[in-house]
Write an enzyme that holds these catalytic residues in place. Structure first.
Site, short mmCIF file in Angstrom:
data_model
loop_
_atom_site.label_atom_id
_atom_site.label_comp_id
_atom_site.label_asym_id
_atom_site.label_seq_id
_atom_site.Cartn_x
_atom_site.Cartn_y
_atom_site.Cartn_z
N ARG A 27 0.84 -1.21 0.00
CA ARG A 27 0.00 0.00 0.00
C ARG A 27 0.87 1.26 0.00
O ARG A 27 0.59 2.22 -0.73
CB ARG A 27 -0.95 -0.02 1.20
CG ARG A 27 -2.08 -0.98 0.95
CD ARG A 27 -3.01 -1.23 2.10
NE ARG A 27 -4.03 -2.17 1.62
CZ ARG A 27 -5.00 -2.68 2.34
NH1 ARG A 27 -5.11 -2.36 3.62
NH2 ARG A 27 -5.88 -3.50 1.82
N TYR B 253 -6.08 -1.10 -7.29
CA TYR B 253 -5.53 -2.33 -6.67
C TYR B 253 -4.97 -2.06 -5.27
O TYR B 253 -4.91 -0.93 -4.83
CB TYR B 253 -4.54 -3.06 -7.58
CG TYR B 253 -3.31 -2.35 -8.10
CD1 TYR B 253 -2.77 -1.24 -7.53
CD2 TYR B 253 -2.65 -2.88 -9.22
CE1 TYR B 253 -1.61 -0.66 -8.03
CE2 TYR B 253 -1.50 -2.31 -9.72
CZ TYR B 253 -0.99 -1.20 -9.12
OH TYR B 253 0.14 -0.63 -9.62
N GLU B 254 -4.61 -3.16 -4.62
CA GLU B 254 -4.17 -3.11 -3.22
C GLU B 254 -5.29 -2.66 -2.30
O GLU B 254 -5.05 -1.96 -1.31
CB GLU B 254 -2.97 -2.17 -3.07
CG GLU B 254 -1.67 -2.85 -2.80
CD GLU B 254 -1.81 -4.24 -2.25
OE1 GLU B 254 -2.34 -4.39 -1.15
OE2 GLU B 254 -1.40 -5.18 -2.94
N GLY B 255 -6.51 -2.98 -2.62
CA GLY B 255 -7.67 -2.48 -1.88
C GLY B 255 -8.05 -1.15 -2.50
O GLY B 255 -7.25 -0.20 -2.49
N GLN C 66 -9.75 1.65 1.40
CA GLN C 66 -8.76 2.34 2.25
C GLN C 66 -9.47 3.31 3.19
O GLN C 66 -9.10 3.45 4.36
CB GLN C 66 -7.76 3.14 1.39
CG GLN C 66 -6.99 2.32 0.38
CD GLN C 66 -6.20 1.19 1.00
OE1 GLN C 66 -5.62 1.33 2.08
NE2 GLN C 66 -6.18 0.05 0.34
#
Ligand code: FAD
Length: 598
Positions: free
Chosen positions: A298, A442-444, A449
Site C-alpha cells: 500500500r 488495486y491493493e484495496g 482504504q
C-alpha cells in the site's frame, strides 16, 4: 518525448532538513553509523539508474506489452526489460533495503523508498517486477520458518528470484473471505494447492530465474470466511535442498489481461494444479502474513503515484515554458515572440502548482512513513516502537488513497497543460494518466482504504491515534504560534485539527446508530485527513524555508518552497470545507434511492 530528472534536491531537503533522518536513524542500532553523504550518494546513483536505464523503456514497453506463449505458458516482457533487470541485480539495487543476514545492504527503508519513487517516475510497469518482491520478502522475513527464510530470502534479496502476491480470484476481490483456492495437507508437511487466481501482477515473466508466489488458500477443514484463509509460499520451480532449482511446479500462467495502463507489467491469470507449497505462519491465520505484504504494497502504491505526479509535473512545466499561445491577460510578456508561453496564464500555473504541491506533500508523507517503519521495527524503546506502529497504521491508507487520488488529479492536470497534444501518445502524458488509474484500484480500492481509515484506524480506537497526530500539530503550533510569518501556514492546520475532533465524533456517533453513515462519509473523510497530514507537512517545510531565508540563505529553492506552500494552503487545502460538508450530509440521500435504481 518526455524527460526525467531525479528530484534529488527535494529528497535531500525532506530527509536532512525537515525530518533530520540521520539523527533519528542513529537511535536505531542497525543504522547507528548511517550518514547523509552515504544516503545522498546512493540516491544520486539510483537516480542515474532510473533515468538512464529504466526511463528509456517506458514508452516502448507500453507499446509492445507482454506476450504469452499459450503452449509453454512462458511470458516474454518487452524488449530491454530483461537486460535492464540484469543491470538492476548486478548493481546491487535489489538488496538495498534488505537484511544483511540474507545478503542485503541494510540501508534505511526511507532510502529504498526514494529510490523506488525514482523508478516509478521512470517506469511504473517495469518497477512492479522488483517492487512486489519487497512485499513478499517482508512477509517471509516476518512470518517464515527458518527453513523458508534460508530457501527463499537470499535469492529474493539478490533479485535473482522475484515475488508475487496471489489473492484475487474471479469471484473474489475485495471480499477475500469468498476465496475458493484449496490447499490439501500432504504427509511430508507440504500442501498441494489447486485453484485459479486472476490479476496477478508480475505473475509470470522472463526476467528472473524463479518466481516466488505468496498464495492465499483454504485448508479442507477451514472455517468459512476470512478466518479460514491460510498463506502459502508456492515457487514456480521447486527448490532442491541444496538451493538449486528443481522440477517445474504446478503453477502457471493461463492468460494475460489486456489493460488500460501498466501494459508492460504482466497481469497474469494464474492456474494452480496440485502446486506444491509450504505454509507461512499458522493455519487459518494467513491474513496476518499477507497484511505485512499488503501494508508494504500500500505504501508502495502511494509511491507509484508520487513518481508519476513528479514526472508528469516536470514534463508539463517544460512544455508550459516552451509552448506559446495567446497573450498574458496583463499584457505581452515575450515581446519578441508572436505570443506568450502558456505559463503566463493563471490556470496553467494552477495546474502545474497542483502537481508540484501534491508531489512535495507526497514525498514528505512517504519519507515520514518510511521512518515510522524503521522505528516500529528497530527502535530500542518499546513505547516508540508501539507509537510508531500505530501512527503508521493510520497513515498507510492515507498514503495509499490520498496519494493515488492526487496522482489522478495531477497527471490529468499535467496532460491538460499540453492541450490536445496531451491526448496524443507521442508526448507520453496520456500514459501517465492511464498508468496511474490502476493505483486507485488495486491493493484495496481507495474506498476500502477510506473504510479502513475511518472504521478501523480512527473510530476503532476512539480516535486515540488521531489524537496522537493532533499532538504533533499542537507541538508545531506551540513552537511557532507567535511567529507571525508562520501564521499563514499554521493557522489553517490548527483550525482543521480542532474541527477534525468534532467532525470525527459526529460521524462516529451517527455511525453507531447507522453503520451506513460511516460508509457514506469515509471517502470524504480520508481526503480531509489527507489534507490535515499534508497541511502539517507543508507547515514544517515552510518553517525550514523561512528559517533558512532569515539566516541569509539565498538559494531560490527555499523561496519556491514557500510559494508552493502558499499555493497549497490557498487553492488545495480549502476543499476540506466542502468535503466536511458533503460527509456530514449523511447516508440518507444515498440509501433512500430505490426509485432511482429500480
Ligand atoms: C492491473 C491489476 C493488477 C492487480 N494486481 C494484483 C495482484 O498482484 N495480486 C492480487 O491478488 N490482486 C491484484 N489485483 C486485483 C485488485 O487488487 C482488485 O481488482 C481490487 O482489490 C478490487 O477487487 P475487484 O476487482 O474484485 O472489485 P470488487 O471487489 O468486485 O469491487 C467492485 C467495487 O465495489 C466496491 N466495494 C466492494 N466492497 C465494498 C464495500 N464493503 N464498501 C464499499 N465499496 C465496496 C469497490 O470499492 C469497487 O469499487 C490487480 C488488479 C488489476 C486490475
Amino acid at each position: 518525448m518526455p524527460t526525467y530528472t531525479p528530484p534529488l534536491r527535494d529528497m535531500q531537503f525532506v530527509m536532512h532538513e525537515v525530518l533530520n533522518v540521520v539523527d533519528e536513524l542513529k537511535q536505531i542500532p542497525k543504522h547507528a553509523d548511517m550518514d547523509a553523504d552515504t544516503i545522498n550518494a546512493v540516491l544520486e546513483e539510483g537516480g542515474k539508474f532510473a533515468s538512464e536505464v529504466i526511463f528509456p523503456l517506458n514508452i516502448s514497453g507500453d507499446s509492445e506489452g507482454c506476450t504469452l506463449d499459450g503452449k509453454t505458458h512462458a511470458v516474454t516482457t518487452p524488449k530491454g526489460f530483461k537486460e535492464a533487470y540484469r543491470t538492476y541485480i548486478d548493481g546491487g539495487w535489489a538488496a538495498l533495503g534488505c537484511d544483511p543476514e540474507f545478503g542485503g545492504q541494510g540501508l534505511p527503508l526511507v532510502v529504498n523508498g526514494m529510490f523506488y519513487e525514482m523508478l516509478n517516475s521512470a517506469n511504473q510497469a517495469w518497477t512492479m517486477y522488483p517492487g512486489l518482491t519487497h512485499g513478499a520478502y517482508h512477509a517471509l522475513h516476518t512470518y517464515g520458518t527458518d527453513e523458508q527464510k534460508q530457501t527463499y530470502l537470499h535469492k529474493m534479496t539478490s533479485g535473482e528470484w522475484t515475488g508475487t502476491m496471489c489473492l484475487t480470484e474471479p469471484h473474489c476481490g475485495t471480499d477475500l473471505g469468498l476465496m475458493r483456492t484449496k490447499a490439501e495437507p500432504q504427509a511430508d508437511g507440504t500442501y498441494k494447492i489447486t485453484g485459479n487466481k486472476i490479476f496477478i501482477s508480475a505473475g509470470e515473466h522472463d526476467m528472473a530465474d524463479n518466481i516466488i508466489h505468496l498464495v492465499l488458500a483454504r485448508l479442507p477443514d477451514a472455517p468459512p470466511g476470512i478466518k479460514g484463509v491460510s498463506l502459502f509460499v508456492v515457487p514456480k520451480f521447486n527448490v532442491n535442498k541444496d538451493g538449486s532449482l528443481g522440477s517445474r511446479n504446478g503453477i502457471y500462467c493461463g492468460g494475460l489481461e489486456h489493460k488500460m495502463g501498466i501494459k508492460s507489467n504482466a497481469t497474469a491469470q494464474i492456474v494452480m494444479e496440485d502446486a506444491v507449497g509450504t505454509m507461512i505462519g499458522q493455519p487459518n491465520k494467513g491474513m496476518q502474513g499477507m497484511f505485512v505484504m499488503m501494508n508494504s504494497a500500500r505504501l508502495g502504491v502511494g509511491n507509484q503515484s508520487l513518481g508519476l505526479t513528479e514526472v508528469a509535473f516536470q514534463n508539463a512545466l517544460a512544455y508550459a515554458k516552451d509552448r506559446i499561445q495567446m497573450r498574458s491577460l496583463t499584457g505581452p510578456k515575450a515581446k519578441d515572440k508572436p505570443a506568450d508561453p502558456i505559463i503566463v496564464h493563471p490556470d496553467v500555473r494552477k495546474m502545474l502548482l497542483t502537481a508540484k504541491a501534491y508531489a512535495e506533500g507526497g514525498r514528505m508523507l512517504q519519507a515520514y512513513c518510511g521512518m515510522l517503519l524503521e522505528k516500529e521495527h528497530g527502535h530500542p524503546d518499546e513505547k516508540v516502537r508501539k507509537d510508531s506502529g500505530e501512527l503508521l497504521a493510520m497513515l498507510t491508507p492515507i498514503a495509499k488513497a490520498f496519494l493515488t487520488d492526487n496522482g489522478h488529479i495531477s497527471t490529468n492536470a499535467c496532460m491538460q497543460v499540453f492541450g490536445g497534444h496531451g491526448f496524443i501518445k507521442e508526448w507520453g502524458m496520456e500514459q501517465y494518466v492511464r498508468d496511474n488509474r490502476i493505483n486507485m484500484i488495486y491493493e484495496g480500492t481507495n474506498t476500502i482504504q477510506s473504510l479502513d481509515l475511518l472504521g478501523r484506524k480512527i473510530l476503532g480506537n476512539n480516535g486515540a491515534t488521531l489524537k496522537k497526530f493532533g499532538k504533533l500539530v499542537g507541538k508545531l503550533v506551540e513552537e511557532e504560534g507567535t511567529n507571525e510569518k508562520m501564521s499563514e501556514f499554521i493557522t489553517p492546520v490548527a483550525i482543521l485539527g480542532d474541527q477534525m475532533t468534532k467532525f470525527t465524533t459526529e460521524i462516529g456517533f451517527k455511525g453507531f446508530q447507522n453503520p451506513d453513515e460511516v460508509g457514506a462519509a469515509a471517502v470524504d473523510y480520508l481526503r480531509v485527513a489527507g489534507h490535515l497530514v499534508f497541511g502539517y507537512f507543508f507547515a514544517r517545510m515552510a518553517q525550514v524555508a523561512l528559517r533558512e531565508i532569515a539566516a541569509g540563505n539565498t538559494d531560490p529553492f527555499y523561496v519556491a518552497k514557500l510559494q508552493t506552500a502558499r499555493f497549497y494552503f490557498a487553492k488545495l487545502f480549502p476543499e476540506t470545507a466542502t468535503l466536511m460538508r458533503t460527509a456530514r450530509s449523511g447516508s440518507k440521500v444515498l440509501m433512500d434511492t430505490d426509485a432511482v435504481f429500480a
